[in-house]
Design a protein around this motif. Sequence first.
Motif, PDB file in Angstrom:
ATOM      1  N   PRO A  39      65.734-111.226  66.942  1.00 41.18           N
ATOM      2  CA  PRO A  39      67.022-111.306  67.643  1.00 41.18           C
ATOM      3  C   PRO A  39      67.867-110.033  67.560  1.00 41.18           C
ATOM      4  N   LEU A  40      67.963-109.434  66.383  1.00 42.31           N
ATOM      5  CA  LEU A  40      68.800-108.246  66.226  1.00 42.31           C
ATOM      6  C   LEU A  40      68.231-107.069  67.020  1.00 42.31           C
ATOM      7  N   GLN A  41      66.934-106.858  66.925  1.00 40.85           N
ATOM      8  CA  GLN A  41      66.304-105.753  67.654  1.00 40.85           C
ATOM      9  C   GLN A  41      66.459-105.949  69.163  1.00 40.85           C
ATOM     10  N   ALA A  42      66.203-107.157  69.646  1.00 44.69           N
ATOM     11  CA  ALA A  42      66.282-107.436  71.084  1.00 44.69           C
ATOM     12  C   ALA A  42      67.691-107.198  71.617  1.00 44.69           C
ATOM     13  N   THR A  43      68.699-107.693  70.911  1.00 45.51           N
ATOM     14  CA  THR A  43      70.076-107.571  71.404  1.00 45.51           C
ATOM     15  C   THR A  43      70.616-106.150  71.276  1.00 45.51           C
ATOM     16  N   ILE A 104      61.425-106.273  72.698  1.00 40.20           N
ATOM     17  CA  ILE A 104      61.942-105.260  73.627  1.00 40.20           C
ATOM     18  C   ILE A 104      61.566-105.627  75.060  1.00 40.20           C
ATOM     19  N   VAL A 105      60.287-105.831  75.313  1.00 43.97           N
ATOM     20  CA  VAL A 105      59.815-106.270  76.624  1.00 43.97           C
ATOM     21  C   VAL A 105      59.085-107.589  76.413  1.00 43.97           C
ATOM     22  N   PRO A 106      59.504-108.683  76.986  1.00 48.98           N
ATOM     23  CA  PRO A 106      60.475-108.855  78.051  1.00 48.98           C
ATOM     24  C   PRO A 106      61.858-109.320  77.611  1.00 48.98           C
ATOM     25  N   VAL A 107      62.128-109.475  76.298  1.00 45.94           N
ATOM     26  CA  VAL A 107      63.405-110.064  75.898  1.00 45.94           C
ATOM     27  C   VAL A 107      64.582-109.120  76.175  1.00 45.94           C
ATOM     28  N   ILE A 138      80.042-106.902  74.980  1.00 43.17           N
ATOM     29  CA  ILE A 138      79.757-107.087  73.549  1.00 43.17           C
ATOM     30  C   ILE A 138      79.822-108.565  73.175  1.00 43.17           C
ATOM     31  N   LEU A 139      80.779-109.289  73.728  1.00 41.38           N
ATOM     32  CA  LEU A 139      80.857-110.737  73.476  1.00 41.38           C
ATOM     33  C   LEU A 139      79.578-111.431  73.953  1.00 41.38           C
ATOM     34  N   ASN A 140      79.063-111.001  75.103  1.00 38.21           N
ATOM     35  CA  ASN A 140      77.803-111.554  75.611  1.00 38.21           C
ATOM     36  C   ASN A 140      76.641-111.248  74.692  1.00 38.21           C
ATOM     37  N   ILE A 141      76.576-110.020  74.201  1.00 39.40           N
ATOM     38  CA  ILE A 141      75.477-109.622  73.315  1.00 39.40           C
ATOM     39  C   ILE A 141      75.506-110.446  72.025  1.00 39.40           C
ATOM     40  N   VAL A 142      76.706-110.708  71.509  1.00 33.99           N
ATOM     41  CA  VAL A 142      76.837-111.543  70.301  1.00 33.99           C
ATOM     42  C   VAL A 142      76.303-112.947  70.582  1.00 33.99           C
ATOM     43  N   ILE A 148      69.288-116.542  70.502  1.00 40.13           N
ATOM     44  CA  ILE A 148      67.899-116.222  70.130  1.00 40.13           C
ATOM     45  C   ILE A 148      67.644-116.581  68.669  1.00 40.13           C
ATOM     46  N   ARG A 149      68.632-116.339  67.828  1.00 36.21           N
ATOM     47  CA  ARG A 149      68.484-116.628  66.389  1.00 36.21           C
ATOM     48  C   ARG A 149      68.358-118.122  66.105  1.00 36.21           C
ATOM     49  N   HIS A 150      69.026-118.942  66.902  1.00 40.12           N
ATOM     50  CA  HIS A 150      69.074-120.388  66.641  1.00 40.12           C
ATOM     51  C   HIS A 150      68.424-121.193  67.773  1.00 40.12           C
ATOM     52  N   LEU A 151      67.276-120.747  68.231  1.00 43.02           N
ATOM     53  CA  LEU A 151      66.590-121.406  69.347  1.00 43.02           C
ATOM     54  C   LEU A 151      66.300-122.885  69.091  1.00 43.02           C
TER      55      LEU A 151
END
Length: 193
Positions: A39-43, A104-107, A138-142, A148-151
């Motif tokens: 999640p952190l890398q993707a966002t 990274i791809v596709p997330v 930034i709010l969207n990215i959070v 993603i973290r809590h799927l």
Amino acid sequence: MINIVEIFSAFLVMFAIIDITGSIPIFLSMRDQGKAIKPLQATLVALLLFVAFFYVGDAVLHLFSIDAPSFAVAGAAVLFILAMEMITGHEFIKNETSASGASIVPVAFPLIAGPGAITALISLRAEYADVNIMIGLILNIVIDYLVIRHLDKLQRWLGADLIYVFRKFFGVVLLAMAVKLFASNIPIVFNGQ
């Protein structure tokens, strides 16, 4: 100047286009196929892509002698198509994926920072102050990170039906915003101001 209404509007546009809740089934399917999503890398990668295109995109527009209102009108057309995809469930713009790292791809690209979202971000500059757009982004990215973290929790909590309703609702919101973006910029394009 920070403006709560502009932040909220930019946030809603980006939230509707990124459609992180609509991507939950895709993330779950990738995870079931054994593809790890960080999640952190993707966002963070998605945020870097957005910021790069937000600032470099303007220079590219100037390079091709395209003004912001013209780009906003083109962006409104893309938003319209994306909204129709969300509402009808038919794919008009195909997102091609790669076998390389899922984070990274596709997330990160194209699910979060896809062509439509990047176009919308640059198009918003015709309507809102940069600082308000960046805060909305930034709010969207959070939120993307948290989703993603809590799927698993979200899948249980929302259920397939509510995710479907969210997708349709934000499709209509996005459609209305595309119309507004088009209507407010097309007179400027035709008047040549």
